[in-house]
Design an enzyme around this catalytic site. Structure first.
Site, mmCIF file in Angstrom:
data_model
loop_
_atom_site.group_PDB
_atom_site.id
_atom_site.type_symbol
_atom_site.label_atom_id
_atom_site.label_comp_id
_atom_site.label_asym_id
_atom_site.label_seq_id
_atom_site.Cartn_x
_atom_site.Cartn_y
_atom_site.Cartn_z
ATOM 1 N N HIS A 88 1.209 19.274 3.758
ATOM 2 C CA HIS A 88 2.273 19.336 4.961
ATOM 3 C C HIS A 88 3.565 18.893 4.385
ATOM 4 C CE1 HIS A 88 -0.634 19.735 8.607
ATOM 5 N NE2 HIS A 88 -0.902 20.640 7.693
ATOM 6 N N TYR A 98 3.651 19.996 15.847
ATOM 7 C CA TYR A 98 2.350 19.513 16.354
ATOM 8 C C TYR A 98 2.157 20.205 18.074
ATOM 9 C CZ TYR A 98 1.125 17.412 12.024
ATOM 10 O OH TYR A 98 1.027 17.337 10.623
ATOM 11 N N GLU A 140 2.573 11.664 7.244
ATOM 12 C CA GLU A 140 3.702 12.570 6.639
ATOM 13 C C GLU A 140 5.043 11.677 6.569
ATOM 14 O OE1 GLU A 140 2.955 15.781 8.771
ATOM 15 O OE2 GLU A 140 0.989 16.148 8.055
ATOM 16 N N GLY A 390 -4.965 25.546 -3.267
ATOM 17 C CA GLY A 390 -4.820 26.419 -2.038
ATOM 18 C C GLY A 390 -5.565 25.561 -0.735
#
Length: 398
Positions: A88, A98, A140, A390
């Site tokens: 992210h 979010y 994050e 991925g």
């Protein structure tokens, strides 16, 4: 922690939600992109969406998180979210996104499960979502702070200093900052996101491992041109191969990724297949620079010597280690290649030292096989680490 009331409700409804999670995530993405088509054009990987693998990865992550919560409701399983948070951060995800995801995911759950979603059930799964979202936002925020950027502000312009054709389908791009600022520090094994504008105006993003050691003055990424197979040709890899030349400028994120070496001088096994060699080469360079003294075993699998990207770099770095050894398997070998090193990786003839820490990168089937063999050798599960290029399908297929 998950409240006892919600834990009981989630435990009771987890089988129903789990059975429908594929339909829920499929409807969620359709709702999200209908309301916000710019997210599909400029943030989400269109190839993964078309193939359905992003939907499967999300389903696996949600189910695994909810299961962990009900099994240990007093502990928030942040560790399993680290890989998602790093991804992210490399995409520039911000806390403001979010609530948007919550709105469309909740609507998808209600639409798929219908009357089964009572007020109590909705409240319990809301609690699960916000525990997961809160943990991701917190991780994050820390990752952005470590890079000295604001949430979502990860992009900088980088200039292509050199382009190197490694194999017919693999190119290395050496990059330097185009804004005059110092290059950010990184750890061997980490990756950056690269954003390019395609012919239809979409700004698509992909992640590529940094292949040079942290002490290098430039940053290198090695890109394989993804061609067909079970899905469409790679949009971004194709664009980079066909259009990116020396002197061109592209948008690159700060470095992220949690598959990194620790500082211990312990025995290591670094296993890769195909283009999964890229973080391994960076790790080898870092180990050489650090003067690592313990044994380092490299294991690599590829289609043929001609397809083996960065082969010379791997061989050169292994010879510089105090106790380095290389073991390579080819599906289509050349000349007098040993029969026991032809086909799939077989670790039965490789001496695995006690206390080894293993790092794996490559296709999921390869990593599952190597992990199973290492467990048979007595390697502890906690000492086996992996990186997925991925969407993380390990959870989705568990």
């Amino acid at each position: 922690m998950l409240s006892q009331k919600s834990a009981d409700t989630v435990r009771a409804t987890l089988p129903a939600v789990g059975a429908a999670i594929g339909s829920i995530t499929d409807l969620f993405y359709r709702k999200l992109f209908e309301a916000h088509p710019e997210l599909l054009r400029h943030m989400f990987n269109r190839g993964n969406q078309a193939a359905g693998v992003q939907r499967q990865a999300l389903a696996g992550a949600v189910a695994a998180f909810a299961t962990a919560l009900v099994e240990r409701p007093d502990v928030r399983p942040d560790a399993m979210l680290s890989r998602i948070a790093h991804k992210h951060a490399s995409l520039g995800v911000s806390p403001a996104q979010y609530p948007l995801v919550h709105r469309h995911l909740s609507a998808a759950i209600a639409d798929v499960l219908g009357d089964a979603v009572t007020e109590e059930v909705a409240a319990a799964w809301d609690e699960v979502y916000w525990l997961m979202a809160g943990a991701l936002i917190e991780i994050e925020r820390r990752l952005y702070a470590e890079q000295g950027v604001l949430a979502g502000g990860t992009w900088r312009p980088w200039e292509v200093a050199e382009r190197i054709q490694e194999t017919a389908d693999v190119v290395t791009f050496r990059l330097r900052p185009a804004d005059g600022r110092p290059a950010p520090a990184f750890k061997a094994g980490q990756y950056v996101s690269v954003q390019v504008e395609l012919a239809d105006g979409a700004r698509q993003i992909r992640q590529y491992s940094l292949t040079n050691p942290p002490g290098a003055t430039v940053r290198s990424i090695t890109v394989k041109h993804v061609r067909g197979g079970t899905g469409p040709d790679g949009e971004v890899s194709g664009h980079l191969h066909e259009h990116l030349r020396e002197g061109d400028v592209i948008s690159v994120s700060a470095p992220y990724g949690d598959l990194v070496l620790d500082a211990r001088d312990a025995p290591l096994l670094l296993a890769s297949a195909g283009i999964g060699c890229t973080p391994i080469v960076a790790m080898l360079g870092d180990l050489v620079d650090r003067g690592h003294q313990a044994p380092v075993i490299t294991v690599h699998a590829d289609r043929s010597p001609a397809d083996h990207a960065l082969r010379a770099d791997q061989e050169r770095l292994v010879t510089k280690l105090a106790q380095g050894s290389a073991h390579v398997w080819y599906e289509r070998p050349e000349d007098d290649w040993p029969a026991e090193r032809t086909g799939l990786v077989d670790l039965s003839g490789v001496e695995i030292p006690e206390g080894v820490r293993a790092y794996l990168c490559g296709p999921l089937g390869f990593m599952r096989s190597v992990r199973a063999q290492l467990l048979e050798h007595g390697v502890r599960p906690s000492d086996i680490h992996y990186e997925v290029f991925g969407p993380d399908m390990w959870l989705a297929q568990s």
